[in-house]
Design an enzyme around this catalytic site. Structure first.
Site, PDB file in Angstrom:
ATOM      1  CG  ASP A  15     -59.086   6.829 -18.274  1.00  0.00           C
ATOM      2  OD1 ASP A  15     -58.991   5.792 -18.217  1.00  0.00           O
ATOM      3  OD2 ASP A  15     -58.060   7.298 -19.293  1.00  0.00           O
ATOM      4  NE  ARG A  28     -56.606  -3.577 -16.211  1.00  0.00           N
ATOM      5  CZ  ARG A  28     -56.509  -2.142 -16.750  1.00  0.00           C
ATOM      6  NH1 ARG A  28     -54.839  -1.807 -16.163  1.00  0.00           N
ATOM      7  NH2 ARG A  28     -57.469  -1.111 -16.930  1.00  0.00           N
ATOM      8  CB  THR A  61     -69.490  -0.075 -27.612  1.00  0.00           C
ATOM      9  OG1 THR A  61     -68.894   1.087 -27.979  1.00  0.00           O
ATOM     10  CG2 THR A  61     -70.913   0.488 -26.804  1.00  0.00           C
ATOM     11  CG  ASN A  63     -64.702  -0.433 -21.133  1.00  0.00           C
ATOM     12  OD1 ASN A  63     -65.239   0.765 -20.933  1.00  0.00           O
ATOM     13  ND2 ASN A  63     -63.330   0.321 -21.954  1.00  0.00           N
ATOM     14  CD1 TRP A  64     -68.847  -4.736 -24.711  1.00  0.00           C
ATOM     15  CD2 TRP A  64     -69.637  -6.494 -23.314  1.00  0.00           C
ATOM     16  NE1 TRP A  64     -70.389  -4.598 -24.008  1.00  0.00           N
ATOM     17  CE2 TRP A  64     -69.937  -5.029 -23.319  1.00  0.00           C
ATOM     18  CE3 TRP A  64     -69.251  -7.416 -21.924  1.00  0.00           C
ATOM     19  CZ2 TRP A  64     -71.470  -5.973 -22.669  1.00  0.00           C
ATOM     20  CZ3 TRP A  64     -70.249  -7.572 -21.418  1.00  0.00           C
ATOM     21  CH2 TRP A  64     -71.213  -6.491 -21.906  1.00  0.00           C
ATOM     22  NE  ARG A  66     -61.322  -1.822 -20.081  1.00  0.00           N
ATOM     23  CZ  ARG A  66     -60.468  -0.817 -19.186  1.00  0.00           C
ATOM     24  NH1 ARG A  66     -60.060  -0.856 -18.207  1.00  0.00           N
ATOM     25  NH2 ARG A  66     -60.359   0.375 -20.005  1.00  0.00           N
TER      26      ARG A  66
END
Ligand code: FPP
Length: 235
Positions: A15, A28, A61, A63-64, A66
């Site tokens: 992280d 990023r 699961t 993180n989609w 973003r």
């Protein structure tokens, strides 16, 4: 550190890539690229010092959610890493496994995932679990579904469902539970990582962003772990 004090299974929540990039005025994606380089370095280091199982949280699961371009950057990095690993690191004795639902990925990434598993399956060194499209809750629900099907098919009685039978339906089946889970970046959450398996894991939270993480930081986490008194509910 004696091998007795060395955790058999280490989990890492990688992280802080975004904050690392922001601090430098970079996009990023640059943080994720730096994070991928650190990941490679730490994998080799863990294998060298004798860690037997390493699990890294690379894409959850959730993180989609973003922005699409960030998701695409991550997918590209995963592909790059896997094709690189297939061509350059064939001599390494690391066995790679994946936790999570790979069916959501595009065909090329799925192909690379399957190929990496296949090529490395007979290796005898460290097992590297890459958690991709992984979530602890969804893994548990999946195990429940598999057990329910066994009951429905008459091959299992509800009374026979114990911790061991349950563990065998998880993506980590056959591997020991994590002893130590490291989360850099200053956040102190488990974020849906290895929910069932972490029941007795020791957590080490560190105030360092993942792209800055060095082997010496892993050593520090291992020292903190070795100093803990694990009782597993006993005295
Ligand atoms: C969390 O940092 C990190 C991720 C969601 C991605 C992890 C991916 C890598 C380390 C790169 C590649 C990995 C492989 C397996 C090649 P964040 O973006 O949430 O950081 P922030 O909280 O500072 O925004």
């Amino acid at each position: 550190m004696s091998t007795q004090e060395l955790p058999k299974h280490v989990g890492i929540i990688m992280d802080g890539n975004g904050r690392w990039a922001k601090k430098r005025g970079l996009p990023r994606s640059a943080g994720h690229a730096a994070g991928a380089a650190v990941f490679k370095n730490i994998v080799r280091y863990c294998s060298k010092i004798g860690i037997q199982h390493l699990t890294v949280y690379a894409f959850s699961t959730e993180n989609w959610k973003r922005p699409q371009n960030e998701v695409l950057t991550l997918m590209k990095l995963f592909k790059q890493y896997l094709s690189d690993a297939l061509t350059n690191f064939l001599d390494e004795n690391i066995r790679v496994r994946f936790l999570g639902d790979e069916t959501a990925f595009d065909p090329r990434l799925r192909e690379l995932i399957d190929e990496t598993v296949e090529v490395s399956k007979n290796r005898t060194g460290m097992v590297l679990n890459i958690a991709l499209n992984y979530g602890g809750r969804s893994e548990i629900l999946n195990a429940v579904r598999l057990l329910a099907r066994d009951v429905q098919n008459g091959v299992l009685l509800p009374e026979q469902i114990g911790e061991e039978a349950f563990s065998q339906k998880l993506d980590t089946a056959g591997q020991p539970d994590p002893d130590l889970i490291i989360r850099p970046s200053g956040e102190k959450r488990t974020s849906n990582f290895l929910l069932w398996q972490s029941a007795y894991a020791e957590y080490v939270f560190m105030d360092i962003l993942w792209p800055d993480f060095k082997p010496k930081d892993l050593d520090r986490a291992l020292e903190l772990y070795a100093a803990r008194n694990r009782r597993f509910g006993g005295i």
